[in-house]
Design an enzyme around this catalytic site. Structure first.
Site, PDB file in Angstrom:
ATOM      1  CB  CYS A   1       8.818  21.252  -2.702  1.00  0.00           C
ATOM      2  SG  CYS A   1       8.238  22.436  -1.651  1.00  0.00           S
ATOM      3  CB  ALA A   2       3.832  21.188  -3.722  1.00  0.00           C
TER       4      ALA A   2
END
Length: 106
Positions: free
Chosen positions: A61-62
Site C-alpha cells: 500500500c502507501a
C-alpha cells in the site's frame, strides 16, 4: 502478520513474485511498483479467487498499514501473504522504478 523489509521485497520482486497493491485506484495510477496488480482494500475479500494460493503474495500500500491488514486477512484465508514494510512510499524513496497512469485491474 508476515512482514518483509523493503530490501527483502526488492530481492523477491526481481524474481517475478505476485504483488497486490491494495491502495485506491487513483493512488495506484499515480505511481505503483511495476507488475503490481490493483485490487483495492475494499474489493480484495471478494476477489481472493483470482489469487494464486501456490506461491507467496506480496501486499503493498502507501506505507504498510493497509497492506498489513490485508496480509493478515489473506493469511487467515490460507494464503502465504506478506506485507511490504514502508509500502510504495519506501519503494519510491529508495529510487526504485514506478509505473504511472495505468490501471491493471480493479
Amino acid at each position: 502478520m508476515s512482514e518483509v523489509t523493503l530490501d527483502q521485497f526488492i530481492t523477491a520482486h526481481s524474481t517475478g513474485v505476485n504483488v497486490i497493491d491494495v491502495r485506491e485506484p487513483a493512488e495506484y495510477v499515480g505511481g505503483h511498483v511495476p507488475g503490481a496488480v490493483s485490487i483495492s482494500m475494499g474489493r480484495l475479500p471478494s476477489r481472493t479467487s483470482e489469487l494464486d494460493r501456490s506461491s507467496p503474495v506480496y501486499v503493498i500500500c502507501a506505507s504498510g498499514g493497509r497492506s498489513g491488514a490485508m496480509a493478515d486477512y489473506l493469511a487467515r484465508a490460507g494464503f502465504d501473504a506478506r506485507s511490504v514494510a514502508g509500502g510504495t512510499s519506501a519503494w519510491i524513496a529508495a529510487g526504485r522504478p514506478v509505473v504511472a497512469g495505468t490501471l491493471a485491474t480493479d
